[in-house]
Design a protein around this motif. Structure first.
Motif, short mmCIF file in Angstrom:
data_model
loop_
_atom_site.label_atom_id
_atom_site.label_comp_id
_atom_site.label_asym_id
_atom_site.label_seq_id
_atom_site.Cartn_x
_atom_site.Cartn_y
_atom_site.Cartn_z
N ARG B 48 28.28 41.90 80.39
CA ARG B 48 27.52 40.96 79.94
C ARG B 48 27.93 39.86 79.20
O ARG B 48 27.68 38.77 79.27
CB ARG B 48 26.26 41.69 78.97
N PRO B 49 28.95 40.09 78.22
CA PRO B 49 29.60 39.13 77.41
C PRO B 49 29.98 37.73 78.10
O PRO B 49 29.65 36.61 77.40
CB PRO B 49 30.61 39.75 76.57
N PRO B 50 30.54 37.82 79.37
CA PRO B 50 30.98 36.56 79.97
C PRO B 50 29.65 35.59 80.18
O PRO B 50 30.15 34.59 80.73
CB PRO B 50 31.88 37.01 81.08
N LEU B 51 28.70 36.12 80.25
CA LEU B 51 27.49 35.36 80.75
C LEU B 51 26.96 34.30 80.03
O LEU B 51 26.88 33.11 80.64
CB LEU B 51 26.02 36.28 80.96
N SER B 52 27.50 34.38 78.70
CA SER B 52 27.16 33.20 77.81
C SER B 52 28.73 32.36 77.58
O SER B 52 28.78 31.44 76.78
CB SER B 52 26.67 33.42 76.52
#
Lengths: 104, 421
Positions: B48-52
Motif C-alpha cells: 500500500r505505501p507506494p500508492l501515495s
C-alpha cells in the motif's frame, strides 16, 4: 540470464529475472519467501539484506551512504553485504550467486 | 444462489501486508493445514505505501507492488479469495460470511482487515472528483482523473496528504493542503519537524492552510472548488481526503469482541473471541514502546510483526508482540524514518541543522529516549534504535551534539548497567 539464490536453510534456487527490476524484486518474484523487503525497495529498512559473491561485487553499483548506514545496523554484515533493492538487475549479473543474509 | 460453505484450518480476513505475511510465515514455519486468504479488493496482496508515492506518479506499475507473484500463493497452497468482503462472524459455529452470503468455516481466524479511508461529512462530499487514497482503486481513480485536473485541494496534512502533495507537485499540479491543526503531522511528530515539512512543501509551491477545515465542497456534478472554514473559496477540480482511517472491525465487534478503538487484543494478538486473532492497523494492542498502553499502529512493520506472532502461536510456539516500531515516509528527496513511538514525550532535542536538510528530532520522556524522527539521517535512525530499545537516559545536550555518534552513547551505558548487576 539467470541467477542462483541460496536461502537461509541452504536451498539453492535458480531464478530468471526481468532486466529493469531490482535484485530484490527478482528474488521476491522468484518466490523466495524469506526476503521481507518491508519498505518495498526505497532503501528505508534493511530487510532485503543479501550476500553477493565477491566476484560480482565490482559489477554492481557502489554502496550509497544510506545503504551503508542501514547495513551497519545488521549484526551479520560482512564485505559481501548489500541491500538487494539497491542493485539494478542487469545483464552483467548473469550467473550471479546471492545468499539471503540471516534475519536480525 | 445457494449459499456455499468451505472450511479451512486458518481463515485470514484481509489481504494486505498483515494477512499476506501471516500466510507466508505459516508456510515458512511448516504449517501444513489449509489457509484461506480473503480480501475485499479484486487484487492479490499488494504494497500500500507506494500508492501515495511512486505508484501515483506512475514511476512504478502495479506488478511491482505485488507482495508475492500469483504463482507463489498457488505453490504455497494459500487459497486467495479476492472480492470477498466479510460482513458477519459467528464465533460459536466458527463461520464467517461474505456480503454475498458465502460462508467460510475456520479453526482459527486471523482478522487483518485494516481500515477504510475516513470520508468528509460536509456538503458536497459526494461530488465527482472527491477522492480518498487507501486502495489501488482509489489511486487509479485519481491517476485517471488527473489527466483533466490542474488544481487539487488535499484535506489533511498527515502522511498520506503530504505524500500525495509531493507526488502531485511532481506531476505539475497546483496543490493546496488544508489542515485543521496549527501544524502538519501534528498527531505524529514534534513541532520542528512539522515546520520543516511545511517549509519544504511551500518551497515546492504547495499552498498550506493551517487551522483550517473544509466547510463545503462546491460544484454541480463534479468539484469546482472548496469553501474553507474562514469562508474563503478556492477553486479546484479535485479533492483528495486524507484524514485517517476507520478501523474495519464491525463484524468482530458485532460478534462480541471487545474494542473501542479498533479491536482489543493481548500481546499474542488474541481478541476476546476464542481462536480469533487480530493484527495490523485495526488491532489495539499493548505496546511496550507506549509504556504498555493499548495503541493501534498503522504501519507495515506492525502488521508484519504481528502476523509473525500469530503464525508462531498457531504452530504451537510461544510468541508475544514486542517489536520495535518503525515507520518511513518519502516526500520529494526527503527520507523520513521514525523509530519508536513519540507520543507522550515531554522533551525533544533537535540534532543537526534542519537548514541542511539532514537532521533528527529525538524525543524523551522523563529523561529517557523514546523515539527518533530522522530526516535524511539514516545513521541516526539505525544507531538510534538501541537508544529507544534500551530507553537510555542521556543528557539532551549530548544528544544534540552531532559530533557525538548515537552509537557511542549506547556502549558505555551498557557497560555501566552491566556493572550495576
Amino acid at each position: 540470464m539467470s541467477i542462483t539464490v541460496s536461502t537461509r536453510s541452504g536451498q539453492a534456487m535458480e531464478l530468471e529475472g526481468k532486466v529493469g527490476l531490482s535484485l530484490m524484486e527478482v528474488i521476491r518474484e522468484g518466490g523466495v519467501d524469506e526476503l521481507m523487503a518491508l519498505c518495498g525497495g526505497c532503501c528505508s529498512c534493511a530487510t532485503c539484506h543479501v550476500f553477493i559473491d565477491e566476484e560480482f561485487l565490482e559489477k554492481v553499483p557502489p554502496i550509497s551512504a544510506d545503504e551503508d548506514d542501514l547495513l551497519e545496523g545488521s549484526a551479520y554484515r560482512d564485505g559481501r553485504s548489500r541491500l538487494a533493492c539497491q542493485i539494478p538487475y542487469t545483464a552483467d549479473l548473469d550467473g550471479l550467486h546471492v545468499q539471503i543474509a540471516p534475519e536480525d | 444462489m445457494v449459499p456455499t460453505t468451505s472450511g479451512f484450518d486458518v481463515v485470514i480476513v484481509g489481504a494486505g501486508h498483515g494477512g499476506a505475511q501471516a500466510a507466508i510465515t505459516l508456510r515458512q514455519l511448516g504449517f501444513e493445514g489449509s489457509i484461506a486468504l480473503l480480501g475485499d479488493e479484486p487484487y492479490l496482496p499488494y504494497e500500500r505505501p507506494p500508492l501515495s508515492k511512486d505508484y501515483l506518479t506512475a514511476e512504478k506499475d502495479f506488478d511491482r507492488l505485488l507482495i508475492r507473484p500469483k504463482e507463489f500463493w498457488e505453490e504455497r497452497a494459500v487459497q486467495v479469495f479476492t472480492d470477498r468482503k466479510v460482513t458477519k462472524i459467528d464465533p460459536v459455529t466458527k463461520l464467517v460470511w461474505t456480503e454475498t452470503d458465502e460462508a467460510f468455516h475456520y479453526r482459527n481466524l486471523i482478522w487483518s482487515a485494516g481500515g477504510s479511508a475516513r470520508t468528509l461529512k460536509c456538503e458536497g462530499a459526494e461530488l465527482e472528483g472527491v477522492h480518498t487514497l487507501r486502495t489501488r482503486r482509489d489511486a487509479d481513480g485519481i491517476k485517471e482523473a488527473l489527466k483533466r485536473v490542474s488544481s487539487v485541494v488535499i484535506v489533511g496534512g498527515g502522511y498520506i496528504g503530504l505524500e500525495a502533495a509531493a507526488a502531485l507537485t511532481k506531476l505539475g499540479k497546483s496543490v493546496i493542503v488544508v489542515e485543521a491543526q496549527d501544524r502538519v503531522l501534528a498527531r505524529v511528530v514534534g513541532e520542528p519537524l512539522s515546520r520543516f515539512f511545511e517549509n519544504e512543501h511551500r518551497s515546492h509551491g504547495v499552498d498550506i492552510r493551517l487551522n483550517m477545515s473544509v466547510h463545503r465542497i462546491l460544484g454541480g456534478h463534479s468539484v469546482t472548488g472548496v469553501e474553507l472554514s474562514d469562508e474563503t473559496v478556492v477553486s479546484c477540480e479535485m479533492v483528495i481526503v486524507g484524514i485517517g482511517i476507520v478501523p474495519s472491525v464491525g463484524p468482530l465487534l458485532a460478534a462480541g469482541a471487545a474494542g473501542h478503538n479498533g479491536v482489543d487484543v493481548d500481546a499474542g494478538c488474541r481478541t476476546s473471541l476464542p481462536d480469533v486473532y487480530a493484527i495490523g492497523d485495526c488491532a489495539c494492542h499493548p505496546n511496550e514502546f507506549a509504556d504498555g498502553r493499548h495503541v493501534r499502529l498503522e504501519s507495515v512493520q506492525n502488521s508484519s510483526d504481528q502476523a509473525n506472532v500469530v503464525a508462531n502461536l498457531l504452530i504451537g510456539r510461544k510468541a508475544a508482540y514486542v517489536a520495535t516500531p518503525w515507520f518511513w515516509s518519502t516526500q520529494y528527496d526527503l527520507k523520513l524514518q521514525t523509530i519508536g513511538l513519540s507520543s507522550g514525550f515531554d522533551q525533544f532535542v533537535v540534532r543537526g541543522d534542519p537548514a541542511l536538510r539532514s537532521f533528527s528530532v529525538i524525543y524523551l520522556k522523563t529523561g529517557r529516549v523514546i523515539a527518533l524522527d530522522c530526516v535524511n539521517a539514516v545513521r541516526d535512525y539505525v544507531q538510534g534504535r538501541k537508544l529507544v530499545e534500551t530507553r537510555i537516559q542521556v543528557d539532551p545536550v549530548v544528544l544534540a551534539n552531532v559530533d557525538v555518534s548515537l552509537k557511542s552513547l549506547v556502549e558505555p551505558m551498557s557497560i555501566d548497567s552491566a556493572s550495576l548487576c
